[in-house]
Design an enzyme around this catalytic site. Sequence first.
Site, PDB file in Angstrom:
ATOM      1  N   SER A 122      -0.376  -2.249   7.584  1.00 21.83           N
ATOM      2  CA  SER A 122      -1.567  -1.593   8.022  1.00 21.83           C
ATOM      3  C   SER A 122      -2.291  -2.731   8.837  1.00 21.83           C
ATOM      4  CB  SER A 122      -2.456  -0.951   7.103  1.00 21.83           C
ATOM      5  OG  SER A 122      -3.911  -0.509   7.640  1.00 21.83           O
ATOM      6  N   TYR A 133      -6.415  -0.460  -0.903  1.00 22.75           N
ATOM      7  CA  TYR A 133      -5.381  -0.217   0.041  1.00 22.75           C
ATOM      8  C   TYR A 133      -5.102  -1.653   0.909  1.00 22.75           C
ATOM      9  CZ  TYR A 133      -3.521   2.168   4.337  1.00 22.75           C
ATOM     10  OH  TYR A 133      -2.560   2.482   5.277  1.00 22.75           O
TER      11      TYR A 133
END
Length: 269
Positions: free
Chosen positions: A164, A178
Amino acid sequence: MKDRANTKYVKDADGSGAYGFEGAGELAGRVAVVTGGSRGIGAAVALRLASLGADVVITYVRGEDAAHDVVRKIGATGRRGLAVRADSADADGAVAAVERAVAEFGRLDVLVNNAGVGRLGPIGGLTTDDVDEVLAVNVRGVFLASRAAAGVMGRGASIVTIGSCMAQRVPGAGGTLYAMSKAALSGLNRALARELGERGITANLVLPGPVDTGMNPADGPMAAGQAAMTALGRFGAPDEVASVVGFLAGPGGSYMTGAEVAVDGGHAA
Ligand code: NDP
C-alpha cells in the site's frame, strides 16, 4: 513454454506493425495463485493473468458466489480457474491455494499476495484482536504463502505482493496498524528478492494508492480527501493495478526484483 528471461520481442507479431511478444499469451502454460481473488483488486488480477494465458487459483473467505463468478470469467478466457475457500489468517489457509495449484495444475509460476484487511482508527480504539487479525492476514499470511510458493517454484517464477502507498507515506491519522502491516512487506520483499534471485525467481511489491473496491469505495466518506491527495485527482480502478501485476509476472518484468512499484495516481509524488 518460453523461458521468461529469453522471450523474444518481435516486430509485427500481430500484424499491427508494433513490437510484441512472440507466441500466444505471455503467461501461456503458467499457473498462478491470487489470494483474495473474489473481489476488488484480486479479482482484476486473476482475470488479467488469465487473459495473459495463465491458469489461476484464487482464494476467498466470504464471497463464494463472487469467487465462482471470477472462475467462470477465467473459464471464458479459455484458461482453467479454481476457487479455494481459505482464510489467510490461518496457517493452513495461507498455503492452501499454493498446495491446490500444484495438486490440480501441476506447478506454480506466479504468486500474487493480494488478500489484505484494513482496520483504521485512532490507536486507542484498535484492540489486541485487531492487531492480531491484521498482522495474521497482511503479514504472516504473506510470509507463509511466499514460503510455500518458494518451495515449489522454478526458474522464471515470480512473487508479486500487494502492499500500500500507506507503507511509504501516511497522509492522515488512523493508519497505525494498517501502515505498520504494509510496511513490513517492504522488508520481506527485499529479502525474498535476495534469497530467491539465485534461483531465477523474482519478488516485487506493488504499492497501490486509493483504488475503488469494496474495501475503499470511490464514493465512500473518506474518498474525496484521498482522491485529492493523488496527482491525478482520482481513484484508480482495480484493473489499473492488475495491469502492472501482469507486467511484473510476465516477460516485461524479468529483470525487476526487490522493487517497489507505486501504482497510486501520484499519491507519493
Ligand atoms: P477488498 O476488500 O475489496 O477485497 C479483498 C479480497 O480479499 C476479497 O476477495 C476477500 O474475499 C479477500 N479476503 C479478505 N480477507 C481474506 C482472508 N483473511 N483470507 C483470504 N482472502 C481474504 O480489498 P481490495 O481489493 O481493495 O484490496 C486488495 C489488496 O490491496 C489488499 O491487500 C489491500 O490492503 C490492498 N490495497 C487496497 C487499496 C484500496 O484503496 N482499495 C489501496 C492500497 C492497498 P471475500 O470477501 O470473498 O472473503
